[in-house]
Design a protein around this motif. Structure first.
Motif, PDB file in Angstrom:
ATOM      1  N   SER A 193     120.123 -43.890  -9.835  1.00 17.74           N
ATOM      2  CA  SER A 193     121.061 -42.898 -10.366  1.00 17.74           C
ATOM      3  C   SER A 193     122.012 -42.369  -9.301  1.00 17.74           C
ATOM      4  O   SER A 193     123.183 -42.114  -9.571  1.00 17.74           O
ATOM      5  CB  SER A 193     120.302 -41.744 -11.014  1.00 17.74           C
ATOM      6  N   HIS A 194     121.512 -42.208  -8.082  1.00 14.37           N
ATOM      7  CA  HIS A 194     122.345 -41.660  -7.011  1.00 14.37           C
ATOM      8  C   HIS A 194     123.219 -42.729  -6.368  1.00 14.37           C
ATOM      9  O   HIS A 194     124.216 -42.411  -5.713  1.00 14.37           O
ATOM     10  CB  HIS A 194     121.452 -41.012  -5.946  1.00 14.37           C
ATOM     11  N   MET A 195     122.820 -43.984  -6.538  1.00 12.89           N
ATOM     12  CA  MET A 195     123.623 -45.084  -6.009  1.00 12.89           C
ATOM     13  C   MET A 195     124.805 -45.372  -6.918  1.00 12.89           C
ATOM     14  O   MET A 195     125.911 -45.676  -6.448  1.00 12.89           O
ATOM     15  CB  MET A 195     122.767 -46.340  -5.878  1.00 12.89           C
ATOM     16  N   ALA A 196     124.570 -45.284  -8.234  1.00  9.00           N
ATOM     17  CA  ALA A 196     125.570 -45.726  -9.205  1.00  9.00           C
ATOM     18  C   ALA A 196     126.884 -44.978  -9.066  1.00  9.00           C
ATOM     19  O   ALA A 196     127.958 -45.590  -9.057  1.00  9.00           O
ATOM     20  CB  ALA A 196     125.014 -45.571 -10.623  1.00  9.00           C
ATOM     21  N   TRP A 197     126.826 -43.650  -8.946  1.00 10.33           N
ATOM     22  CA  TRP A 197     128.093 -42.909  -8.903  1.00 10.33           C
ATOM     23  C   TRP A 197     128.820 -43.083  -7.586  1.00 10.33           C
ATOM     24  O   TRP A 197     130.032 -42.844  -7.501  1.00 10.33           O
ATOM     25  CB  TRP A 197     127.878 -41.433  -9.229  1.00 10.33           C
ATOM     26  N   GLN A 198     128.101 -43.562  -6.549  1.00 12.41           N
ATOM     27  CA  GLN A 198     128.759 -43.865  -5.284  1.00 12.41           C
ATOM     28  C   GLN A 198     129.397 -45.252  -5.290  1.00 12.41           C
ATOM     29  O   GLN A 198     130.125 -45.605  -4.359  1.00 12.41           O
ATOM     30  CB  GLN A 198     127.750 -43.809  -4.140  1.00 12.41           C
ATOM     31  N   GLY A 199     129.101 -46.057  -6.297  1.00  8.72           N
ATOM     32  CA  GLY A 199     129.637 -47.412  -6.361  1.00  8.72           C
ATOM     33  C   GLY A 199     128.782 -48.442  -5.660  1.00  8.72           C
ATOM     34  O   GLY A 199     129.243 -49.551  -5.379  1.00  8.72           O
ATOM     35  N   ILE A 200     127.520 -48.114  -5.382  1.00  9.47           N
ATOM     36  CA  ILE A 200     126.608 -49.035  -4.697  1.00  9.47           C
ATOM     37  C   ILE A 200     126.017 -50.010  -5.701  1.00  9.47           C
ATOM     38  O   ILE A 200     125.739 -49.659  -6.856  1.00  9.47           O
ATOM     39  CB  ILE A 200     125.482 -48.237  -4.003  1.00  9.47           C
ATOM     40  N   ASP A 201     125.795 -51.241  -5.275  1.00 11.52           N
ATOM     41  CA  ASP A 201     125.165 -52.266  -6.103  1.00 11.52           C
ATOM     42  C   ASP A 201     123.687 -51.924  -6.225  1.00 11.52           C
ATOM     43  O   ASP A 201     122.896 -52.171  -5.312  1.00 11.52           O
ATOM     44  CB  ASP A 201     125.365 -53.636  -5.457  1.00 11.52           C
ATOM     45  N   CYS A 250     112.997 -44.074 -12.316  1.00 12.88           N
ATOM     46  CA  CYS A 250     114.013 -44.433 -13.300  1.00 12.88           C
ATOM     47  C   CYS A 250     114.742 -43.177 -13.770  1.00 12.88           C
ATOM     48  O   CYS A 250     114.204 -42.402 -14.569  1.00 12.88           O
ATOM     49  CB  CYS A 250     113.378 -45.135 -14.495  1.00 12.88           C
ATOM     50  N   LYS A 251     115.930 -42.989 -13.264  1.00 10.05           N
ATOM     51  CA  LYS A 251     116.836 -41.956 -13.743  1.00 10.05           C
ATOM     52  C   LYS A 251     118.178 -42.628 -13.959  1.00 10.05           C
ATOM     53  O   LYS A 251     118.578 -43.493 -13.173  1.00 10.05           O
ATOM     54  CB  LYS A 251     116.950 -40.809 -12.726  1.00 10.05           C
ATOM     55  N   ASP A 252     118.862 -42.244 -15.006  1.00 12.30           N
ATOM     56  CA  ASP A 252     120.085 -42.952 -15.396  1.00 12.30           C
ATOM     57  C   ASP A 252     121.320 -42.120 -15.059  1.00 12.30           C
ATOM     58  O   ASP A 252     121.244 -40.897 -14.910  1.00 12.30           O
ATOM     59  CB  ASP A 252     120.057 -43.239 -16.899  1.00 12.30           C
ATOM     60  N   THR A 253     122.446 -42.793 -14.950  1.00  9.77           N
ATOM     61  CA  THR A 253     123.739 -42.152 -14.693  1.00  9.77           C
ATOM     62  C   THR A 253     124.779 -42.734 -15.637  1.00  9.77           C
ATOM     63  O   THR A 253     124.887 -43.957 -15.776  1.00  9.77           O
ATOM     64  CB  THR A 253     124.198 -42.378 -13.238  1.00  9.77           C
ATOM     65  N   ARG A 254     125.526 -41.857 -16.275  1.00  7.00           N
ATOM     66  CA  ARG A 254     126.625 -42.282 -17.132  1.00  7.00           C
ATOM     67  C   ARG A 254     127.932 -42.062 -16.374  1.00  7.00           C
ATOM     68  O   ARG A 254     128.231 -40.945 -15.941  1.00  7.00           O
ATOM     69  CB  ARG A 254     126.629 -41.494 -18.435  1.00  7.00           C
ATOM     70  N   VAL A 257     121.801 -38.813 -16.926  1.00  5.62           N
ATOM     71  CA  VAL A 257     121.398 -38.814 -18.324  1.00  5.62           C
ATOM     72  C   VAL A 257     120.002 -39.415 -18.439  1.00  5.62           C
ATOM     73  O   VAL A 257     119.511 -40.075 -17.523  1.00  5.62           O
ATOM     74  CB  VAL A 257     122.393 -39.598 -19.217  1.00  5.62           C
ATOM     75  N   SER A 258     119.382 -39.182 -19.578  1.00  3.70           N
ATOM     76  CA  SER A 258     118.041 -39.693 -19.814  1.00  3.70           C
ATOM     77  C   SER A 258     118.041 -41.221 -19.741  1.00  3.70           C
ATOM     78  O   SER A 258     119.008 -41.883 -20.134  1.00  3.70           O
ATOM     79  CB  SER A 258     117.563 -39.224 -21.187  1.00  3.70           C
ATOM     80  N   THR A 259     116.951 -41.770 -19.256  1.00  2.00           N
ATOM     81  CA  THR A 259     116.843 -43.210 -19.035  1.00  2.00           C
ATOM     82  C   THR A 259     117.169 -44.001 -20.303  1.00  2.00           C
ATOM     83  O   THR A 259     116.607 -43.749 -21.371  1.00  2.00           O
ATOM     84  CB  THR A 259     115.418 -43.564 -18.565  1.00  2.00           C
ATOM     85  N   GLY A 260     118.112 -44.934 -20.159  1.00  2.00           N
ATOM     86  CA  GLY A 260     118.540 -45.757 -21.268  1.00  2.00           C
ATOM     87  C   GLY A 260     119.839 -45.307 -21.897  1.00  2.00           C
ATOM     88  O   GLY A 260     120.391 -46.012 -22.754  1.00  2.00           O
ATOM     89  N   HIS A 261     120.360 -44.161 -21.462  1.00  2.00           N
ATOM     90  CA  HIS A 261     121.591 -43.635 -22.047  1.00  2.00           C
ATOM     91  C   HIS A 261     122.778 -43.706 -21.085  1.00  2.00           C
ATOM     92  O   HIS A 261     123.828 -43.131 -21.379  1.00  2.00           O
ATOM     93  CB  HIS A 261     121.372 -42.190 -22.496  1.00  2.00           C
ATOM     94  N   GLY A 262     122.605 -44.384 -19.975  1.00  2.00           N
ATOM     95  CA  GLY A 262     123.669 -44.461 -18.996  1.00  2.00           C
ATOM     96  C   GLY A 262     124.095 -45.877 -18.707  1.00  2.00           C
ATOM     97  O   GLY A 262     123.971 -46.774 -19.547  1.00  2.00           O
ATOM     98  N   ASP A 263     124.551 -46.100 -17.483  1.00  2.00           N
ATOM     99  CA  ASP A 263     125.145 -47.380 -17.103  1.00  2.00           C
ATOM    100  C   ASP A 263     124.322 -48.171 -16.099  1.00  2.00           C
ATOM    101  O   ASP A 263     124.807 -49.157 -15.539  1.00  2.00           O
ATOM    102  CB  ASP A 263     126.543 -47.124 -16.531  1.00  2.00           C
TER     103      ASP A 263
END
Length: 337
Positions: free
Chosen positions: A215-223, A240-244, A271-277
């Protein structure tokens, strides 16, 4: 219990306002295999657990009553204070009073370090081999690199991390326990390159690895999936934490704009797991490829969803991705023609 190699657990940090037994009851009812127990609220008092075997047994008895296991404990909040500078009102709000003491910064850092050592001892007493947490950092404040910051300051920050964490990791080694650092902004390792630098600072000690929380990697643009294969021998735990991520409008930035969670003007939200990207299927395939057999822990955070709904729903989503592995290569049948 789970029939897969990976037990599905619930991280209790976001539930610390509820009694430990109530969280265990809820998790069991939702079908979790166990808990990733946070050293917060009444869930786990490390000082008591280190000194009082009756208290420690009481935590395990709760798990036994509800048919739950424990594979990892968390000490994120004390870990944050080990390297942070300055120590201020933010830390007073998250650490236990005994760690805060009189609030003197160096004293707080030393007491937090002692609590991390304590976490390793308590983990071993509980039969757990992984402690998840943060490290803190005295150089995160310079992430924008302006006003200008010399390389000597950055180098000193990594040396400070090594000086403070090597004695902690000595205790982890003695107890046969691993530390799983959550790669996260405000920590010494918050992306790919800082993770490499952190490992170099402590000479790649085996006790230090990572908690893969995408979740913290996604918004930074990390693979997020690439991180798994890049650090295959260091993935000690999975959260498992999700990010939209919201579509770019030319107004949002990745730093959040000082807007509160859930504000639609933000560029992203947890966002809750399964509701993000987060590409969960790709991630779990990668975790299987590297041979990860540890727990899959669901960390619930969502400003727009009730947590009772979110935690109950998430366990089913994760289980749907933990299908059995094949016993033979899919094309092996062709050789029998």
């Amino acid at each position: 219990m789970s029939t897969t190699a990976n037990p599905v657990t619930l991280f209790t940090g976001q539930w610390a306002d509820l009694p430990f037994e109530e969280v265990a009851r809820l998790a069991a009812g939702w079908g979790y295999d166990g808990l990733e127990i946070a050293a917060s609220g009444d869930h786990l008092d490390l000082a008591r657990a280190d000194e009082d075997d009756v208290y420690l047994r009481s935590r395990l008895d709760v798990l036994d009553r509800y048919g739950l296991g424990v594979w990892a404990i968390s000490n994120h909040l004390a870990g944050q204070a080990v390297c942070d500078d300055p120590i201020d009102f933010r830390h007073q709000a998250i650490v236990r009073p005994a760690i805060w003491g009189d609030g003197d910064g160096e004293g707080v850092r030393r007491r937090a370090a002692a609590d991390m050592q304590r976490a390793a001892r308590v983990a071993r007493k509980m039969g757990v081999d992984t402690v998840v947490g943060f490290t803190g950092s005295n150089i995160w404040q310079y992430v924008a690199m302006f006003p200008p910051v010399g390389q000597d300051v950055i180098d000193a920050g990594y040396q400070d991390f090594a000086d403070r964490w090597n004695p902690i990791l000595d205790v982890f080694d003695a107890e046969g326990v691993r530390f799983a650092h959550e790669v996260h902004p405000s920590e010494i390792a918050y992306d790919h390159w800082t993770s490499i630098r952190a490992l170099e600072a402590i000479n790649h000690r085996a006790a230090f690895g990572f908690n893969w929380d995408p979740s913290h990697m996604a918004w930074q643009g990390i693979d997020t999936v690439g991180f798994i294969t890049d650090f295959a021998d260091r993935i000690h735990h999975v959260d498992c934490k999700d990010t939209r991520i919201r579509p770019a409008s030319g107004r949002q930035g990745i730093l959040g704009s000082h807007l509160p969670w859930g504000d639609p003007r933000r560029g992203w939200d947890f966002v809750s797991t399964g509701h993000g990207d987060i590409p969960w299927e790709d991630a779990f395939r990668a975790l299987r490829h590297i041979g990860y057999t540890g727990p899959i822990s669901i960390e619930w955070e969502d400003a727009g969803m009730d947590r009772l709904h979110g935690a109950a729903e998430a366990v089913g989503h994760i289980r749907s991705l933990l299908w059995p592995q094949p016993e033979a290569a899919f094309d092996a049948a062709f050789s029998n023609q």
